[in-house]
Design a protein around this motif. Structure first.
Motif, PDB file in Angstrom:
ATOM      1  N   ASN A  46       0.813  -1.216   0.000  1.00  0.00           N
ATOM      2  CA  ASN A  46       0.000   0.000   0.000  1.00  0.00           C
ATOM      3  C   ASN A  46       0.847   1.267   0.000  1.00  0.00           C
ATOM      4  N   ASP A 264     -19.019   3.640   8.556  1.00  0.00           N
ATOM      5  CA  ASP A 264     -17.577   3.369   8.641  1.00  0.00           C
ATOM      6  C   ASP A 264     -16.832   4.683   8.837  1.00  0.00           C
ATOM      7  N   PRO A 267     -11.979   6.045   7.617  1.00  0.00           N
ATOM      8  CA  PRO A 267     -11.313   7.005   6.729  1.00  0.00           C
ATOM      9  C   PRO A 267     -11.538   8.450   7.141  1.00  0.00           C
ATOM     10  N   LYS A 271      -8.720  11.100   8.058  1.00  0.00           N
ATOM     11  CA  LYS A 271      -8.646  12.310   7.236  1.00  0.00           C
ATOM     12  C   LYS A 271      -8.762  13.561   8.090  1.00  0.00           C
ATOM     13  N   SER A 293      -5.137  -1.941   4.533  1.00  0.00           N
ATOM     14  CA  SER A 293      -5.758  -1.310   3.369  1.00  0.00           C
ATOM     15  C   SER A 293      -6.971  -0.485   3.779  1.00  0.00           C
ATOM     16  N   SER A 294      -7.655  -0.894   4.845  1.00  0.00           N
ATOM     17  CA  SER A 294      -8.780  -0.112   5.356  1.00  0.00           C
ATOM     18  C   SER A 294      -8.309   1.240   5.878  1.00  0.00           C
ATOM     19  N   ASN A 295      -7.183   1.240   6.560  1.00  0.00           N
ATOM     20  CA  ASN A 295      -6.639   2.492   7.097  1.00  0.00           C
ATOM     21  C   ASN A 295      -6.203   3.452   6.000  1.00  0.00           C
ATOM     22  N   VAL A 296      -5.621   2.914   4.959  1.00  0.00           N
ATOM     23  CA  VAL A 296      -5.075   3.751   3.885  1.00  0.00           C
ATOM     24  C   VAL A 296      -6.162   4.554   3.181  1.00  0.00           C
ATOM     25  N   ARG A 297      -7.391   4.092   3.259  1.00  0.00           N
ATOM     26  CA  ARG A 297      -8.482   4.802   2.588  1.00  0.00           C
ATOM     27  C   ARG A 297      -8.641   6.232   3.089  1.00  0.00           C
ATOM     28  N   GLY A 298      -8.163   6.488   4.302  1.00  0.00           N
ATOM     29  CA  GLY A 298      -8.262   7.835   4.831  1.00  0.00           C
ATOM     30  C   GLY A 298      -7.511   8.860   4.005  1.00  0.00           C
ATOM     31  N   GLU A 300      -7.199   8.766   0.850  1.00  0.00           N
ATOM     32  CA  GLU A 300      -7.818   8.876  -0.467  1.00  0.00           C
ATOM     33  C   GLU A 300      -9.030   9.799  -0.487  1.00  0.00           C
ATOM     34  N   LEU A 301      -9.536  10.157   0.684  1.00  0.00           N
ATOM     35  CA  LEU A 301     -10.705  11.033   0.743  1.00  0.00           C
ATOM     36  C   LEU A 301     -10.348  12.456   0.323  1.00  0.00           C
TER      37      LEU A 301
END
Length: 328
Positions: A46, A264, A267, A271, A293-298, A300-301
């Protein structure tokens, strides 16, 4: 993923890193070396280039796992490892933060991580008296001059300890900072920005409370600190749910879900932290690879709106401020 300076003129690291308190294991359960490697591999895939650990995590197994991982990827992108020392002291007193002990801690971490130099070492939430102890910081500076460590700083429980530590030559401060812990923005962040000191946001999800996945029926393992430390029975209460009463936190979380129109919160919670420019990185933990991978979504916002930022503060003021704000 975006990168930020770890501190002024320091290495650039991904704004979301990996915290390894529970690397390869859930709190209170045996260490799983295979799962630890899976978590670290997922972080690499990631693009994460910051790993936070400590000599006491999983009895040293966290550092050992990271050392083995780094050896497997000698030619990959540079990964900055932040480790911490001091919590292995028993008793954990200011007197223990002396030249002999700190030097031994550094040598032991170098061995477990299989490195010739540590990227950054933080004093691990020492007693407040340590922040007036010249010997401690002189030792860290001498270890830097000798090449054993590249930079050093502190991990703190209280904002005032971080402010005091900046009287010395530290490069970064690790502090609890999340939607339930707003106090660092008042004095600590402006002073750190002025001095070029990096801020690493720890406990970003308030021990999972800010994931949005818990309810009044949620239970935790009998050895889990979320069961055993709600009133500070084992260590500082602020490490568990950021010091927030569990049921009160659930009420605040319900309003946060309404604010962000999601179940959820992960993210959005991450963020929100990254919206503060003083923050160098945030270090959510992961006990299994899927959580990385769930954490990394933050990251991407898109940026949060002024209305959302204002809403978080209003929820904090309504539910959290009175019981938390002045304690840390």
């Amino acid at each position: 993923m975006n990168k930020r300076e770890l501190f002024k003129n320091g290495p650039k690291i991904t704004e979301i890193g990996l915290g390894t308190w529970q690397l390869g294991t859930k709190w209170g359960e045996p260490f799983n070396a295979e799962e630890a490697q899976n978590v670290l591999e997922e972080a690499r895939l990631n693009g994460i280039t910051l790993i936070d650990t400590a000599d006491c995590y999983n009895g040293g197994n966290s550092e050992r796992a990271i050392g083995s991982f780094l050896k497997k990827h000698p030619d990959g992108e540079k990964i900055t490892v932040v480790t911490k020392c001091g919590r292995c002291l028993n008793p954990h007193t200011a007197e223990g933060y002396n030249r002999e002990n700190i030097t031994r801690f550094i040598e032991d971490s170098l061995s477990r991580l299989q490195l010739e130099q540590l990227d950054m070492v933080l004093l691990h939430c020492p007693p407040s008296e340590v922040f007036s102890k010249d010997e401690t910081f002189e030792t860290m500076e001498n270890l830097k001059k000798s090449g054993k460590i590249a930079s050093y700083g502190v991990s703190v429980e209280k904002v005032q300890d971080g402010i005091k530590a900046m009287e010395y030559g530290i490069s970064a401060i690790e502090v609890v900072f999340n939607m339930f812990r707003l106090k660092p923005t008042e004095e600590l962040f402006p002073l750190a920005k002025k001095k070029g000191v990096g801020i690493i946001a720890r406990v970003p999800l308030a021990s999972g409370l800010l994931t949005g996945r818990y309810n009044e029926n949620t239970t935790f393992g009998e050895k889990d600190h979320r069961t055993t430390n709600r009133n500070g029975e084992r260590f500082d209460k602020g490490e568990t749910f950021s010091g927030v009463d569990f049921n009160t936190g659930l009420k605040a979380v319900a309003e946060l879900k309404n604010l962000f129109k999601t179940e959820d919160l992960i993210p959005y919670a991450l963020k929100w932290i990254l919206m503060h420019e003083e923050v160098s990185a945030v270090i959510p933990g992961a006990s299994k690879a899927s959580q990385v991978s769930s954490n990394v979504r933050g990251a991407e916002l898109p940026p949060l709106t002024d209305e959302q930022m204002k809403g978080v503060k209003e929820i904090y003021d309504k539910y959290i401020r009175e019981s938390v704000h002045q304690n840390w």
